[in-house]
Write an enzyme that holds these catalytic residues in place. Structure first.
Site, PDB file in Angstrom:
ATOM      1  N   SER A   1       0.793  -1.236   0.000  1.00 31.06           N
ATOM      2  CA  SER A   1       0.000   0.000   0.000  1.00 31.06           C
ATOM      3  C   SER A   1       0.822   1.282   0.000  1.00 31.06           C
ATOM      4  O   SER A   1       0.280   2.359  -0.235  1.00 31.06           O
ATOM      5  CB  SER A   1      -0.947   0.014   1.202  1.00 31.06           C
TER       6      SER A   1
ATOM      7  N   LYS B   1       3.088   6.525   4.936  1.00 33.07           N
ATOM      8  CA  LYS B   1       2.165   5.497   4.470  1.00 33.07           C
ATOM      9  C   LYS B   1       2.701   4.141   4.880  1.00 33.07           C
ATOM     10  O   LYS B   1       3.884   3.854   4.699  1.00 33.07           O
ATOM     11  CB  LYS B   1       2.042   5.558   2.941  1.00 33.07           C
ATOM     12  N   THR B   2       1.828   3.351   5.480  1.00 31.18           N
ATOM     13  CA  THR B   2       2.220   1.985   5.810  1.00 31.18           C
ATOM     14  C   THR B   2       1.736   1.037   4.733  1.00 31.18           C
ATOM     15  O   THR B   2       0.898   1.383   3.897  1.00 31.18           O
ATOM     16  CB  THR B   2       1.621   1.555   7.161  1.00 31.18           C
ATOM     17  N   GLY B   3       2.254  -0.171   4.764  1.00 32.68           N
ATOM     18  CA  GLY B   3       1.828  -1.207   3.827  1.00 32.68           C
ATOM     19  C   GLY B   3       2.117  -2.575   4.411  1.00 32.68           C
ATOM     20  O   GLY B   3       3.114  -2.753   5.110  1.00 32.68           O
TER      21      GLY B   3
END
Length: 596
Positions: A401, A539-541
């Site tokens: 993501s 932003k994490t993913g």
């Protein structure tokens, strides 16, 4: 693993046919100009071709390793949230990744079926080889050492002529009808019972010279390699043709080596000896070699002997040139057929993102608690990278993501959405998260990591514009081969933490080929919180595979009053994820005094 091993092996087997055919053409063109020994050696080079798929490819030979015919299209995604404009959000809200995983594709099950089919054939072929070993062991128990003085004297003379110093034992056996040799470390030469008494000294000498030539040209070591090919490539027609031809070429090479040492009169006598003794044996095994052969092969051997002319310097040089060309072709084929190189494309290292002397090494092992992971920090004022675990920091993995940042920039640049109008309508599909089941703006979609929003943007952008953006942003391996609907979801697109950090460096410095308006819109969507001293954007993913989280990201930047820090942290292994990566990063930021 992003690439299917069975499909990669099948692809390699198909590609092997090309260099194999080229080597066959090379032999056809030079067969009359080179010796039988050179032909046999080129055949061994052809055998080497079939080992290439199992070898790693050196970096200086490696081509673009993103050439994969089949990749999984599992829809695996992860996300993280962002804050409303200028407003901090609770840590447990933006850290919570949402993972959507589809079941295995049809290719996955076909891959497994092909693997089982290949293993079944390989084990059956191995069983046949082991049965042959058992037969040979049984045969060896019925052998008795030769005691005839005349036979031993001729045998010792042949050993001296062939220059063989290793201990070769001579036996007689009533269960065979033709001389044969077997064994690797302590080879044995077997004669049929009564063979020595029924043969003249000259005939014995010819038989011994031929059998010992097998040992001189190291056939006892090459034979197991050919057996390995027989097991691994039981299904491959080119491998079967090779094994068949090498048996004949092996005998032709031995014949040539023998007649090279004989005067013309004895050469013809040697040919008659072949016809007399080289009948098909009543004992057959792929583990032995000998003077025997099929009638068609015997005819060729006799014709070769009758037409033999000593090779001069030109013939030797031509043979050497042909052999060099054969091995060069093998080397050039390695990048295309190496299965390990294709599979390694999923774990490839990013080339030259950070200069070897352009970073400071950090020791952050205590923050990772035994987990495999890396951390990259770029100080914009100092122009310097700080890295923990350089090796993993260069390893390319799926961005999951975190890649939604690129999708947002691309969509804004191409007018799919606009900063003041980024609303996309929900189509009514029910998702597990209620936050997904409504119309979304860019800020909302980024905050709740709404997969359908970004997948729809990609669908509207199309493959051509996505590929152009990947190239313009220099984003990882820029591989879109898995298709628009899945390339960034644990699939073909890969990027390293170093490259991810460089991307955000370009983002912050305004060097990405996008407008400032698009950068500002995405920057606003990425804002997580402000601590009064600085602001955290990120932003994490999370990558999810086979029922567990296996890939965790947190990437972005921290802005303070006088500096900007770009960062990327990645965790690998079961139980990792974006939330854990973010928590680890916040602890590091706090202790480094970057953000509290």
């Amino acid at each position: 693993m992003g690439t299917y091993a069975s499909f990669s092996f099948l692809r390699a087997c198909l590609l092997l046919c090309v260099p194999y055919a080229l080597l066959c053409l090379l032999l056809r063109a030079m067969r009359t100009k080179i010796s039988s020994r050179a032909v046999y050696r080129i055949g061994n080079a052809k055998a080497l071709l079939f080992l290439l798929p199992f070898l790693p490819c050196p970096s200086f030979l490696r081509m673009d390793s993103s050439i994969n015919l089949f990749r999984p299209a599992d829809s695996l995604a992860a996300g993280a949230g962002t804050a409303p404009s200028g407003a901090p959000i609770a840590a447990d809200a933006w850290m919570q990744d949402t993972v959507t995983a589809a079941g295995h594709t049809a290719f996955y099950w076909v891959d497994k079926a092909l693997l089982l089919f290949w293993l079944a054939g390989a084990f059956f072929t191995l069983a046949c080889v082991l049965f042959s070993c058992r037969k040979l062991h049984s045969l060896s128990r019925d052998c008795i050492p030769t005691a005839d003085d005349r036979t031993l004297r001729v045998f010792q003379d042949a050993l001296r002529v062939c220059g063989i110093r290793s201990h070769v034992r001579l036996y007689e056996c009533h269960r065979i009808s033709s001389p044969m040799t077997y064994g690797i470390i302590r080879p044995k030469l077997l004669l049929p019972a009564g063979f020595a008494e029924a043969s003249s000294e000259e005939q014995l000498r010819f038989v011994f010279l031929h059998e010992l030539q097998h040992l001189r040209q190291k056939d006892q070591f090459l034979n197991p390699c050919l057996l390995l090919l027989r097991i691994l490539y039981w299904f491959h027609p080119c491998a079967r043709l090779l094994l068949h031809s090498q048996k004949s070429q092996r005998e032709l090479a031995c014949d040539e080596a023998v007649i090279r040492t004989l005067p013309r009169r004895e050469q013809l006598t040697y040919a008659k000896t072949l016809l007399l003794f080289a009948q098909s044996s009543d004992f057959s095994s792929p583990l032995v070699f000998g003077i025997r052969g099929r009638k068609s092969v015997l005819k060729e051997r006799v014709l070769k002997i009758s037409d033999y002319t000593p090779g001069g310097i030109r013939k030797k040089c031509t043979g050497l040139l042909a052999l060099v060309l054969a091995f060069l072709l093998c080397a050039l084929s390695l990048p295309a057929v190496s299965v390990r190189s294709v599979l390694a494309a999923e774990e490839q290292s990013a080339p030259g993102t950070v200069p070897e002397q352009g970073y400071v090494t950090l020791d952050l092992s205590s923050y990772f608690g035994g987990m495999d992971g890396s951390f990259v920090l770029y100080d914009c004022n100092a122009g310097q990278y700080q890295i923990y675990n350089k090796e993993l920091a260069q390893k390319r993995v799926s961005p999951d993501s975190v890649y939604k940042v690129c999708i947002a920039l691309n969509a804004l640049e191409n007018g799919i959405i606009a900063p003041e109008n980024s609303l996309l309508a929900w189509d009514g599909t029910k998702y597990p998260l209620s936050a997904w089941n409504q119309n979304q703006t860019l800020r909302d979609a980024m905050q709740n990591s709404v997969n359908w929003y970004f997948l729809e943007l990609d669908e509207q952008l199309g493959e051509e514009r996505i590929q152009q953006a990947l190239t313009d942003y220099r984003y990882g391996n820029m591989d879109l081969s898995a298709g628009v609907s899945s390339y960034w979801l644990e699939s073909s697109l890969k990027i390293s933490p170093e490259e991810q950090t460089r991307f955000f460096k370009d983002f912050c410095e305004g060097t990405l080929p996008v407008s400032q308006e698009s950068l500002d819109a995405v920057r606003q969507a990425l804002l997580i919180s402000t601590d009064g001293v600085g602001s955290l954007y990120g932003k994490t993913g999370t990558g999810h595979l086979d029922g567990q989280d296996i890939n965790g990201w947190f990437s972005g930047f921290v802005e303070t009053a006088d500096n900007t820090y770009c960062f990327s942290i990645n965790l690998q292994g079961g139980g990792t994820g974006g939330a854990l990566a973010a928590q680890t990063a916040l602890e590091i930021f706090s202790d480094l005094g970057i953000y509290r």
